[in-house]
Design an enzyme around this catalytic site. Sequence first.
Site, PDB file in Angstrom:
ATOM      1  N   THR A  26       0.680  -1.227  -0.273  1.00  0.00           N
ATOM      2  CA  THR A  26      -0.091  -0.306   0.113  1.00  0.00           C
ATOM      3  C   THR A  26       0.815   1.208  -0.060  1.00  0.00           C
ATOM      4  O   THR A  26       1.708   1.216   0.605  1.00  0.00           O
ATOM      5  CB  THR A  26      -0.945  -0.001   1.091  1.00  0.00           C
ATOM      6  OG1 THR A  26      -1.527  -1.294   0.916  1.00  0.00           O
ATOM      7  CG2 THR A  26      -1.481   1.410   1.059  1.00  0.00           C
ATOM      8  N   HIS A 180      -6.559 -11.027  -0.379  1.00  0.00           N
ATOM      9  CA  HIS A 180      -5.935 -10.584   1.372  1.00  0.00           C
ATOM     10  C   HIS A 180      -6.654 -10.812   2.602  1.00  0.00           C
ATOM     11  O   HIS A 180      -7.744 -11.120   2.832  1.00  0.00           O
ATOM     12  CB  HIS A 180      -6.040  -8.890   1.373  1.00  0.00           C
ATOM     13  CG  HIS A 180      -5.012  -8.341   1.965  1.00  0.00           C
ATOM     14  ND1 HIS A 180      -4.646  -9.285   3.250  1.00  0.00           N
ATOM     15  CD2 HIS A 180      -4.824  -7.178   1.873  1.00  0.00           C
ATOM     16  CE1 HIS A 180      -3.438  -8.452   3.741  1.00  0.00           C
ATOM     17  NE2 HIS A 180      -3.801  -7.009   3.326  1.00  0.00           N
ATOM     18  N   ASN A 183      -3.608  -8.860   7.829  1.00  0.00           N
ATOM     19  CA  ASN A 183      -3.262  -8.301   8.375  1.00  0.00           C
ATOM     20  C   ASN A 183      -4.299  -8.150   8.661  1.00  0.00           C
ATOM     21  O   ASN A 183      -4.412  -6.329   8.592  1.00  0.00           O
ATOM     22  CB  ASN A 183      -2.753  -7.455   7.501  1.00  0.00           C
ATOM     23  CG  ASN A 183      -1.213  -7.521   7.225  1.00  0.00           C
ATOM     24  OD1 ASN A 183      -0.525  -8.162   7.789  1.00  0.00           O
ATOM     25  ND2 ASN A 183      -0.752  -6.995   6.561  1.00  0.00           N
ATOM     26  N   TYR A 185      -7.623  -8.097   8.242  1.00  0.00           N
ATOM     27  CA  TYR A 185      -8.621  -6.849   6.974  1.00  0.00           C
ATOM     28  C   TYR A 185     -10.166  -8.111   7.336  1.00  0.00           C
ATOM     29  O   TYR A 185     -10.065  -9.183   8.114  1.00  0.00           O
ATOM     30  CB  TYR A 185      -7.671  -6.813   5.837  1.00  0.00           C
ATOM     31  CG  TYR A 185      -7.644  -5.705   5.758  1.00  0.00           C
ATOM     32  CD1 TYR A 185      -7.294  -4.462   6.261  1.00  0.00           C
ATOM     33  CD2 TYR A 185      -6.187  -6.072   5.478  1.00  0.00           C
ATOM     34  CE1 TYR A 185      -6.727  -4.216   6.811  1.00  0.00           C
ATOM     35  CE2 TYR A 185      -4.809  -5.251   6.005  1.00  0.00           C
ATOM     36  CZ  TYR A 185      -5.520  -3.815   6.413  1.00  0.00           C
ATOM     37  OH  TYR A 185      -4.249  -3.347   6.246  1.00  0.00           O
ATOM     38  N   ASN A 240      -3.685  -4.539  13.491  1.00  0.00           N
ATOM     39  CA  ASN A 240      -4.166  -4.466  13.187  1.00  0.00           C
ATOM     40  C   ASN A 240      -5.338  -4.616  14.592  1.00  0.00           C
ATOM     41  O   ASN A 240      -7.264  -5.604  14.164  1.00  0.00           O
ATOM     42  CB  ASN A 240      -4.796  -4.251  11.761  1.00  0.00           C
ATOM     43  CG  ASN A 240      -4.517  -3.002  10.934  1.00  0.00           C
ATOM     44  OD1 ASN A 240      -4.809  -1.902  11.016  1.00  0.00           O
ATOM     45  ND2 ASN A 240      -4.943  -3.971   9.502  1.00  0.00           N
TER      46      ASN A 240
END
Length: 371
Positions: A26, A180, A183, A185, A240
């Site tokens: 990103t 994905h 992480n 998400y 996160n």
Amino acid sequence: MSSSLFSPLKVGPYQLSHRVVMAPLTRMRAAQQDNAPHPLNLEYYQQRATQGGLIIAEASPVVQTGRGNPRTPGIYSREQIAGWREITDAVHAKGGIIFLQLWHVGRVSHSSFQPGGALPVAPSAVPISGNFTAMTADGKQVPYETPRALETGEIAGIVDSFREGARNAQEAGFDGVEIHGANGYLLEQFLQSRINQRTDAYGGSIENRARLLAEVTDAAIGVWGADRVAVRLSPYGVANDTGEADPMPLYSHVVRMLGTRGLAYLHFIEPRSSGAGRAEVNHQNVPSAMELFRPLWPGVLITAGGFTGETAENAIASGKADAVAFGRHFISNPDLPLRLKRKSPLTPYNRATFYGGAEAGYTDYPFHQEA
């Protein structure tokens, strides 16, 4: 002869000429008005494309409501598809292979990204806690909101948005897609019991918590065929505010479940570098994802996180991984495969320029002959 970083590798239908993969990164440099890739992004990817080299393009939201950062390129509008098409054409012109990472951030969003200022969605109404801050649509850091739990009837729409993202990636000229699932998400939020407190078919047992990832993977396979679809996982990740108390039962099930599907590859983020790029981390005394799960995975395994040329070479020579994805060093060394092959010095990266901005720290790093 044992394999090395510079021996060929078959990934799905593609023949890689080397095993130095560009990780999905990103960078928050898409066009501001429509989050579409534009000429600056084209230059960045073109610089890093090599003959027979694999690039995994940065995480791209499959739907507007799946966004969590400003200026991240999406894959849900005509402008975004057209912008990515220019990039895939440029990578292919240099003989490269490029997959797109499909993304939905779930609770790692903020109401400023949501139509009508709605709350972000998640498996359950469990907010991100600890020292994490959300980024608003205008780039401010604020506390995370408590997300809204998805209704059971809405989950098919999430799967559809990934299916549509996979179709759009095909139209944009990509060679495949990476889902994905790492992480912290949305897909990982469903996997992990601390975040997923549902009592329907998508919560409770490990099999239920893995159901959404399985359905999204199968939706992408329906578009691409299994050998052009991949998944990224971070079994011991803490990004996160994520983390499963005992990851082995969950991720053993997930790896075995994915292993029946004939995917292009499975991509692990090593625990020592779990931080989703926000800080320099090197967690000590943590297990190795590739060592733990290699015995369960029948296909190509890519690993990422804090590797040097030497440790990457060792991972491949030992058979623990088939390719190694580099992130930060690929940012500051557009010709990283050549440098690793020649054992040339690497240009250090500047973390302050990772996210947002323009050319500085993006397309202005020198190639080796210039350095």
